[in-house]
Enzyme design. Sequence first.
Site, PDB file in Angstrom:
ATOM      1  N   ASP A 168       0.763  -1.314  -0.147  1.00 25.58           N
ATOM      2  CA  ASP A 168      -0.024  -0.401  -0.154  1.00 25.58           C
ATOM      3  C   ASP A 168       0.925   1.072   0.391  1.00 25.58           C
ATOM      4  O   ASP A 168       1.814   1.129  -0.928  1.00 25.58           O
ATOM      5  CB  ASP A 168      -1.193  -0.229   1.148  1.00 25.58           C
ATOM      6  CG  ASP A 168      -2.401   0.985   0.947  1.00 25.58           C
ATOM      7  OD1 ASP A 168      -3.676   0.495   0.683  1.00 25.58           O
ATOM      8  OD2 ASP A 168      -1.963   2.504   1.587  1.00 25.58           O
ATOM      9  N   TYR A 294      -3.315  11.118   1.255  1.00 24.77           N
ATOM     10  CA  TYR A 294      -3.867  11.664  -0.086  1.00 24.77           C
ATOM     11  C   TYR A 294      -3.855  12.867  -0.320  1.00 24.77           C
ATOM     12  O   TYR A 294      -3.859  12.516  -1.843  1.00 24.77           O
ATOM     13  CB  TYR A 294      -5.721  10.633   0.315  1.00 24.77           C
ATOM     14  CG  TYR A 294      -5.591   9.167   0.326  1.00 24.77           C
ATOM     15  CD1 TYR A 294      -5.600   8.154  -0.864  1.00 24.77           C
ATOM     16  CD2 TYR A 294      -5.648   8.570   1.836  1.00 24.77           C
ATOM     17  CE1 TYR A 294      -5.330   6.613  -0.480  1.00 24.77           C
ATOM     18  CE2 TYR A 294      -5.724   7.739   2.265  1.00 24.77           C
ATOM     19  CZ  TYR A 294      -5.619   6.387   0.836  1.00 24.77           C
ATOM     20  OH  TYR A 294      -5.551   4.660   1.112  1.00 24.77           O
ATOM     21  N   HIS A 346      -4.073  -8.129  -0.182  1.00 28.96           N
ATOM     22  CA  HIS A 346      -3.385  -6.731   0.282  1.00 28.96           C
ATOM     23  C   HIS A 346      -3.028  -6.931   1.210  1.00 28.96           C
ATOM     24  O   HIS A 346      -1.866  -5.901   1.434  1.00 28.96           O
ATOM     25  CB  HIS A 346      -4.789  -5.667  -0.056  1.00 28.96           C
ATOM     26  CG  HIS A 346      -3.951  -4.422   0.380  1.00 28.96           C
ATOM     27  ND1 HIS A 346      -3.465  -3.760  -0.099  1.00 28.96           N
ATOM     28  CD2 HIS A 346      -4.231  -3.516   1.344  1.00 28.96           C
ATOM     29  CE1 HIS A 346      -2.999  -1.996  -0.666  1.00 28.96           C
ATOM     30  NE2 HIS A 346      -3.800  -2.086   0.972  1.00 28.96           N
TER      31      HIS A 346
END
Length: 367
Positions: A168, A294, A346
Amino acid sequence: MEITPFRIEVPQAEVDDLRSRLARTRWPEEDLPDVGWSYGIPLTYLRPLAEYWADGFDWRAQEARINSYPQFTTEIGGQRIHFLHVRSKNPDALPLLLIHGWPGSFVEFLNVIEPLSEDFHLVIPSIPGFGFSGPVRRTGWNVLRVAWAFAKLMEGLGYDRYGAQGGDWGSGIAQEIGRVFPEHVVGVHVNMLLTFRPHGVNDLTADELKALETLDHYQKELSGYMHVQRTRPRTVAYGLTDSPVGQLAWIVEKFHDWTDCADVPEDAVDRDQMLTNVSVYWFTGTAGSSAQLYKEQSASWGQQQPTTVPTGVAVFPHDVGTPVRSLADKMIPTIVHWSEFDRGGHFAAMEEPDLLVQDIRKFFGSL
């Protein structure tokens, strides 16, 4: 660099407040019939999980488990950095950075600490804005700045040559450390790498096109959280910081959508470890500051340059997207190791710790 020993000691009043808030949850209407998880996390799953978080989950036991490992804090670039530092019994072991992502935390790595510490000195930091690194107090903490801070951390610990590993956000940060500080990084190992459908390329095989479809599905159906967090991280923070069930749903949905689970997240990850991860977000109040990464990175989205050090890639089939090797080699010409597994997703360190440990050892052992 001043380093201070650290222990997690959440006040009992905060544990009691969590349980009280969970007991007073204002629940929405019943689930729609026959939609499963396609409209979001189902009430029939989330409500029993919240009840377990309130009455069955033992935070103190998880806190003690984490505190059994040496933890520290320091300040780099005006920002507090929390990290675990587990030295191998082998004094000549290679130092290794393990870097988490969102909605993970250092908790992701708890199941790989013991086996990896046989071969590596482990440094497991919390990304600024996440968990016990605390909220970021200023703008600008993008992937490059985090990479710089972690490289400074390794320098402050006396490590001149080391490896970096992550998934990630940790994948991007590890690659950036290798790009900016190649003289210090032996190699970079990642368990997430996204390759995007190229424009004007028509010579992909059927298998490669099928692999790209997984990322198409993620972008169309599963990436709504990303668009919210990279545009309005402060707004989403209010609900998640005030409501533990809101925080629980926001995170646990990803443990369903991004893992190799048959029906519920517990098919893929341990329920208590998943709730420990959620609890770290809750007790530190870092829903907003973790989402801020983000926003900070959005200005340079997709513009990162490739790392120049040897790179290893572990592909787990139920990640958010399956990378295509031919495209990956064009993105990162220094890929020297590529493994594809038949299970896992993930959160590889939580789902398939044995496979991940095996692949990390194999990659760094080959350098």
